[in-house]
Design an enzyme around this catalytic site. Structure first.
Site, PDB file in Angstrom:
ATOM      1  N   ASP A  22      -5.486  -4.608   3.985  1.00  0.00           N
ATOM      2  CA  ASP A  22      -5.659  -3.278   3.397  1.00  0.00           C
ATOM      3  C   ASP A  22      -4.453  -3.001   2.502  1.00  0.00           C
ATOM      4  O   ASP A  22      -3.339  -3.460   2.785  1.00  0.00           O
ATOM      5  CB  ASP A  22      -5.737  -2.236   4.532  1.00  0.00           C
ATOM      6  N   HIS A  35      -2.730  -0.479   2.119  1.00  0.00           N
ATOM      7  CA  HIS A  35      -1.730   0.394   2.743  1.00  0.00           C
ATOM      8  C   HIS A  35      -1.157  -0.299   3.979  1.00  0.00           C
ATOM      9  O   HIS A  35      -1.824  -1.136   4.601  1.00  0.00           O
ATOM     10  CB  HIS A  35      -2.383   1.735   3.114  1.00  0.00           C
ATOM     11  N   HIS A  63      -3.734   2.968  10.754  1.00  0.00           N
ATOM     12  CA  HIS A  63      -2.575   3.871  10.694  1.00  0.00           C
ATOM     13  C   HIS A  63      -2.360   4.637  11.991  1.00  0.00           C
ATOM     14  O   HIS A  63      -1.305   5.265  12.155  1.00  0.00           O
ATOM     15  CB  HIS A  63      -2.741   4.892   9.562  1.00  0.00           C
ATOM     16  N   ASP A  71      -9.086  -1.580  -0.443  1.00  0.00           N
ATOM     17  CA  ASP A  71      -8.513  -0.626  -1.398  1.00  0.00           C
ATOM     18  C   ASP A  71      -7.449  -1.250  -2.313  1.00  0.00           C
ATOM     19  O   ASP A  71      -6.815  -0.549  -3.083  1.00  0.00           O
ATOM     20  CB  ASP A  71      -8.000   0.630  -0.710  1.00  0.00           C
TER      21      ASP A  71
HETATM   22  C1  LIG Z   1      -0.168  12.443  -1.807  1.00  0.00           C
HETATM   23  C2  LIG Z   1       0.021  12.986  -0.434  1.00  0.00           C
HETATM   24  N1  LIG Z   1       0.643  14.135  -0.185  1.00  0.00           N
HETATM   25  N2  LIG Z   1       0.655  14.324   1.133  1.00  0.00           N
HETATM   26  C3  LIG Z   1       1.283  15.480   1.805  1.00  0.00           C
HETATM   27  C4  LIG Z   1       0.002  13.274   1.729  1.00  0.00           C
HETATM   28  C5  LIG Z   1      -0.215  13.122   3.192  1.00  0.00           C
HETATM   29  C6  LIG Z   1      -0.399  12.402   0.733  1.00  0.00           C
HETATM   30  N3  LIG Z   1      -1.055  11.175   0.826  1.00  0.00           N
HETATM   31  N4  LIG Z   1      -1.728  10.865   1.863  1.00  0.00           N
HETATM   32  C7  LIG Z   1      -2.426   9.667   1.976  1.00  0.00           C
HETATM   33  C8  LIG Z   1      -2.476   8.711   0.958  1.00  0.00           C
HETATM   34  C9  LIG Z   1      -3.186   7.532   1.159  1.00  0.00           C
HETATM   35  C10 LIG Z   1      -3.846   7.286   2.365  1.00  0.00           C
HETATM   36  C11 LIG Z   1      -4.588   6.012   2.537  1.00  0.00           C
HETATM   37  C12 LIG Z   1      -5.156   5.625   3.683  1.00  0.00           C
HETATM   38  C13 LIG Z   1      -5.824   4.310   3.775  1.00  0.00           C
HETATM   39  O1  LIG Z   1      -6.717   3.969   3.058  1.00  0.00           O
HETATM   40  N5  LIG Z   1      -5.374   3.462   4.674  1.00  0.00           N
HETATM   41  O2  LIG Z   1      -5.873   2.217   4.757  1.00  0.00           O
HETATM   42  C14 LIG Z   1      -3.791   8.244   3.369  1.00  0.00           C
HETATM   43  C15 LIG Z   1      -3.091   9.418   3.172  1.00  0.00           C
HETATM   44 ZN   LIG Z   2      -5.999   1.616   2.869  1.00  0.00          ZN
END
Ligand SMILES: Cc1nn(C)c(C)c1/N=N/c1ccc(/C=C/C(=O)NO)cc1
Ligand SMILES: [Zn+2]
Length: 369
Positions: free
Chosen positions: A179, A181, A142, A267
């Protein structure tokens, strides 16, 4: 027999993401109780421990990571991003989005994670090993040029791809991001570059928000060399294997890479807290099998995997172990104790709406090459 490089360093488990309310900073005023961050050491350290306890580690060639240099970081990131991380390295801080914390020395660990992927990729390109798995932390897919996000500080895979293109003249590189995401950082790093094909198969818009649409195809000279396959929540082994068979493999065949890199997050597993898919260890084994076989057919077997996400500390080890076994040519795989339940969950097989999502991406493959 295959020689499979393996990168792991205990310091990856010391990357400190502290307490958070899982994804957000804890805040009693908002009812956000502190809990350990989702991206903690457990799942990844336990992958390594299973690899050791199962004896698989004895069939791997251990590769020691080295930290990436500033020069390598700047192949992908802006001086401002690096400066932000350097400035916060003594005190700890955040990679940029407020949800990607690190402790004192966090940049040093991140440099070693990116360098672990570089080491694995260099070993494969140099023929030191046939293929490789870099079990690194923090993850990278990311991270954007000027900001970290989604638990990522540096673009591990993007830096490795850029580094070996420069140092070893590697031509076309394909990055397959499995992944769950969207691999937005790797896609952005090579957005206008037709010599790096980025393919991401992910749950539709789960993270980053509003990212990874099938309409995101690269730009300029790179148009057509980014491929996105957003899948509906609930997709299991059937949908994932069809996605690989009908989109990823045909895209690789048209692109004819000199090297395949896999951003291997786990994931999409059936019990992951950060997504809603149903892939099991046997599904991951078959995905690994198809990618390794395609590398053998297209580019002398040159393929390297870099660990990304995957958060269930009990099941992710079985999923990653299955892929590493394929790389090492293990015939008798470790039994997945959860298979009897997870493999037989309802609708594991391809569903019509998943087929439609795959067909939408399948159409775009013809524009490659
Ligand atoms: C809900 C929510 N609310 N907010 C403000 C935020 C920023 C929220 N989710 N953030 C996330 C959700 C999922 C990931 C996964 C990362 C990964 O495993 N990548 O491979 C990272 C951040
Ligand atoms: Zn992920």
């Amino acid at each position: 027999r295959m020689s499979t490089g393996y990168v792991y360093h205990e310091v990856y488990g010391w990357h400190d993401t502290g307490t958070h309310a899982g994804l957000l900073p804890a805040d009693p005023r908002r009812g956000l109780q502190p809990h350990r961050h989702f991206e903690n050491a457990e799942a990844k350290r336990r992958v390594h421990e299973l690899v050791v306890v199962s004896g698989l580690v004895d069939r791997l060639t251990r590769l020691a990571p080295r930290p990436v240099t500033d020069e390598e970081v700047l192949l992908v990131h802006t001086p401002g991003h690096l400066a932000r991380l350097v400035a916060a390295n003594d005190t700890g801080g955040d990679a940029g989005d407020g949800g990607s914390p690190f402790g004192p020395g966090g940049l040093d660990v991140a440099r070693l994670a990116a360098g672990g992927v570089v080491r694995a990729v260099e070993a494969v390109v140099d023929g030191e090993v046939d293929n490789a798995y870099a079990l690194v932390r923090p993850p990278g897919h990311h991270a954007l040029a000027d900001v970290g996000m989604g638990f990522c500080l540096l673009g591990n895979v993007a830096i490795a791809a850029a580094s070996v293109r420069r140092s070893r003249g590697v031509g076309r590189i394909a990055v397959v991001d499995i992944d769950v995401h969207h691999g937005n950082g790797t896609q952005a790093a090579f957005e206008d570059d037709p010599d790096v094909l980025t393919i991401s198969v992910h749950q539709d818009r789960v993270f980053p928000p509003d990212s990874g649409h099938v309409t995101e195809r690269g730009s300029g000279a790179g148009f057509g060399y980014a491929l996105n396959l957003p899948l509906p929540p609930g997709t299991g082994n059937g949908g994932y294997l069809e996605a690989v068979r009908r989109v990823v493999l045909p895209a690789l065949r048209r692109f004819r890479p000199d090297l395949i890199l896999v951003a291997a997050g786990f994931d999409a597993n059936a019990v992951d807290p950060l997504a809603r898919m149903m892939v099991t260890a046997s599904g991951y084994r078959e995905i690994g099998r198809m990618l390794v076989d395609e590398a053998a057919a297209l580019c002398g077997g040159r393929i390297a995997f870099a660990h990304e996400g995957g958060y269930d500390p009990v099941y992710v080890p079985f999923c990653a172990h299955a892929v590493i076994e394929v790389l090492a040519g293990v015939e008798e795989p470790l039994e997945d104790p959860f298979a009897v339940n997870f493999d037989n969950q309802g609708q594991q097989e391809l569903q019509p709406h998943q087929d439609a999502a795959i067909a939408a991406a399948e159409k775009l493959v013809a524009d490659i090459g």
